[in-house]
Write a protein that holds these residues in place. Structure first.
Motif, mmCIF file in Angstrom:
data_model
loop_
_atom_site.group_PDB
_atom_site.id
_atom_site.type_symbol
_atom_site.label_atom_id
_atom_site.label_comp_id
_atom_site.label_asym_id
_atom_site.label_seq_id
_atom_site.Cartn_x
_atom_site.Cartn_y
_atom_site.Cartn_z
ATOM 1 N N THR A 88 0.673 -1.015 0.090
ATOM 2 C CA THR A 88 0.112 -0.015 -0.159
ATOM 3 C C THR A 88 0.817 1.290 -0.333
ATOM 4 O OG1 THR A 88 -0.192 0.007 2.314
ATOM 5 C CG2 THR A 88 -1.640 -1.202 1.457
ATOM 6 N N LEU A 89 0.022 2.317 -0.410
ATOM 7 C CA LEU A 89 0.939 3.525 -0.257
ATOM 8 C C LEU A 89 1.712 3.927 1.098
ATOM 9 C CD1 LEU A 89 1.879 6.345 -1.387
ATOM 10 C CD2 LEU A 89 -0.510 7.394 -1.115
ATOM 11 N N ASP A 90 0.713 3.549 2.244
ATOM 12 C CA ASP A 90 1.146 3.581 3.692
ATOM 13 C C ASP A 90 2.194 2.963 3.951
ATOM 14 O OD1 ASP A 90 -0.662 5.712 4.180
ATOM 15 O OD2 ASP A 90 -1.955 4.040 5.136
ATOM 16 N N GLU A 91 2.459 1.622 3.349
ATOM 17 C CA GLU A 91 3.407 0.753 3.455
ATOM 18 C C GLU A 91 4.666 1.459 2.725
ATOM 19 O OE1 GLU A 91 1.604 -3.617 4.279
ATOM 20 O OE2 GLU A 91 1.710 -2.750 2.187
ATOM 21 N N LEU A 92 4.627 1.959 1.455
ATOM 22 C CA LEU A 92 5.713 2.648 0.781
ATOM 23 C C LEU A 92 6.280 3.983 1.717
ATOM 24 C CD1 LEU A 92 4.441 2.839 -3.108
ATOM 25 C CD2 LEU A 92 6.188 0.975 -1.773
ATOM 26 N N ARG A 93 5.372 4.552 2.115
ATOM 27 C CA ARG A 93 5.760 5.708 3.148
ATOM 28 C C ARG A 93 6.560 5.384 4.218
ATOM 29 N NH1 ARG A 93 0.331 9.436 2.739
ATOM 30 N NH2 ARG A 93 1.047 11.042 1.787
#
Ligand code: NAP
Length: 471
Positions: A88-93
């Motif tokens: 997810t984007l949160d994991e990437l962040r």
């Protein structure tokens, strides 16, 4: 700067030209960077592999330049990963200082006319994916229509028309996979009609691609002189653009000659606006209805109610591509882009405070940033603008919890994702070249995703990911 003790960690989503040029701009900036290039396909190069027509080796050759850009220690390829689903984007962040989306435009723009859902009505993007051996589309394509319409006069329309009008034997020396060669061998098309809704001065294709149509020994290009009409605006366009002049004069030369004997006839029609697909009563396309238009500058102006029904059994809609939304990121449905300012993703456009106005640490480049127009080289300018914005923001970027390059690999492994890497691609590349060499061809593309992944992840490539990590 938040990252003074380590390289700036950047995830770029999409390993097509836009993503690769963004990686290049970051590396050339002089900043200490560590880039992971995420790709949904097991292989890199995006549109070059899955969008450019197989009989365009000149454009495909850009791959060699991109190959050099990717073959750098600061960049890792992480393929076969669907960002948004697999990570997810949160994991990437949590792993990167910044995320750059370069996901392109892979869908067909909708054409809201009656009959568009009839059997035999196809989006060009789907057909292009098929003939370019995309792993996620069916292996067969129905090519039983004798007369075919192609809507739109852009370069994609010319690609589709050319592939439909050429013989399978002409395309065999290219990299087309066996299923595509078999499909094209059964192609029944003898007439291909391409329709532009405005006059010739407003065609979107480029002169080189237009003239190439006439180079095939099997294609007779036919233009009706009555279609080559210009109003003042069109004449002015012709005068000020060398490209428009070349297109118009080429069409005029073709309109003035007697048709020859080449077996497949390719008609280029102008001032014909598609208004309906007519069915045969059993749900299949039987004809295309167009309405005559007259030159009206940027507008499509009906000429007075004249309609023509063109007897065709298949219609390919090549009226432009569309980007798809990215989970967790705003999307402008009308424009089909991620709303942005100089590559910074807009979260609250009404706010003047940068921390509210922009989605922190998230950027865009390429077609998802500005829409599906322009040639491959144009994405370089996009990349340079986006990366300038990113680098100007570095001091404001939030520090990720796990910036170590190993952290994201552990995360992917813990999720059981069979990701592919740069050396995996080199193995697949060598494998495809070997398949080609066995037939006296430069390459034969592998289509099946599981085979692509298996070849990429076979023992020689295993474990290369950590080895290539820059500390
Ligand atoms: P494009 O260049 O935007 O052309 C789209 C065409 O569809 C235009 O002729 C447009 O006509 C027509 N159209 C749009 N809406 C329509 C409607 N409702 N009814 C009828 N016609 C309609 O798009 P593209 O062909 O998908 O190409 C995308 C980009 O990729 C372009 O920059 C292109 O040059 C590039 N490309 C390059 C190559 C190459 O070989 N060099 C190959 C493929 C693609 P209007 O102008 O009237 O809107």
């Amino acid at each position: 700067m938040t990252t003074s003790t380590r390289p700036l960690r950047v995830a770029i989503v999409g390993a097509g030209p836009a993503g690769i040029y963004a990686a290049d701009a970051l590396m050339k900036s002089g900043a200490l960077v560590s880039i992971d290039l995420y790709e949904r396909m097991p292989a890199p190069f995006g549109l070059l592999r899955y969008g450019v027509a197989p009989d365009h080796p000149r454009i495909k050759a850009i791959v060699s330049a991109l190959h050099k850009l990717l073959d750098k220690p600061q960049v890792r390829l992480l393929g076969n990963i669907d960002v948004g689903a697999d990570i997810t984007l949160d994991e990437l962040r949590s792993c990167y200082d910044a995320v750059v989306y370069a996901t392109g435009a892979n869908a067909d723009r909708a054409l809201p006319i009656p009959g568009v859902d009839l059997e035999g009505s196809y989006g060009a993007a789907d057909f292009v994916s098929w003939y370019d051996g995309h792993p996620d589309v069916p292996r067969t394509w129905p090519l039983d229509a004798k007369k075919v319409a192609v809507l739109g006069v852009g370069n994609v329309a010319l690609d589709v028309a050319r592939i439909l009008a050429k013989t399978a034997e002409e395309l065999l020396p290219t990299e087309i996979p066996p299923n595509v060669h078999a499909g094209l061998s059964a192609n029944q098309a003898v007439e291909v009609h391409v329709f532009g809704r405005r006059g010739p001065a407003h065609a979107r294709f480029t002169p080189l691609e237009l003239r190439e149509l006439d180079h095939s020994p099997t294609i007779e290009v036919i233009v009706d002189p009555a279609d080559l009409v210009y109003d003042e605006a069109a004449l002015a366009l012709r005068q000020c653009s060398k490209q428009v002049e070349l297109i118009c004069s080429t069409l005029e030369q073709w309109a003035a000659r007697e048709p020859g004997e080449r077996p497949h006839r390719l008609f280029l029609h102008f001032c014909e606006n598609p208004v309906e697909l007519l069915g045969d009563g059993e749900g299949r396309v039987r004809a295309l209805r167009t309405e005559r238009t007259r030159p009206g500058g940027a507008e499509v102006v009906a000429a007075g109610g004249d309609h023509t029904d063109w007897e065709v059994q298949a219609v390919y809609r090549a009226i432009g591509y569309l980007s798809e939304p990215v989970p967790g990121v705003p999307f402008d449905e009308c424009a089909g882009v991620i709303p942005n300012e100089a590559g910074r993703v807009l979260a609250e456009p009404d706010s003047d405070a940068p921390e509210q106005r922009y989605l922190p640490g998230v950027y865009v480049t390429g077609w998802i940033k500005r829409g599906p127009v322009g040639l491959i080289g144009h994405t370089k300018g996009d990349a340079s603008e986006t990366i300038s914005s990113l680098l100007a923001d570095v001091d404001r970027l939030a520090r990720p919890a796990s910036p170590q390059p190993e952290a994201v690999i552990e995360l992917l492994e813990s999720k059981g994702i069979a990701f592919t890497t740069w050396s995996g691609w080199q193995q697949l590349d060598a494998y495809e070249r070997e398949l080609g060499a066995a037939e006296g061809r430069e390459r034969v593309k592998v289509v099946e995703r599981d085979v692509m992944v298996a070849v990429s992840r076979s023992s020689a490539a295993a474990g290369d990911c950590r080895a290539s990590i820059e500390p």
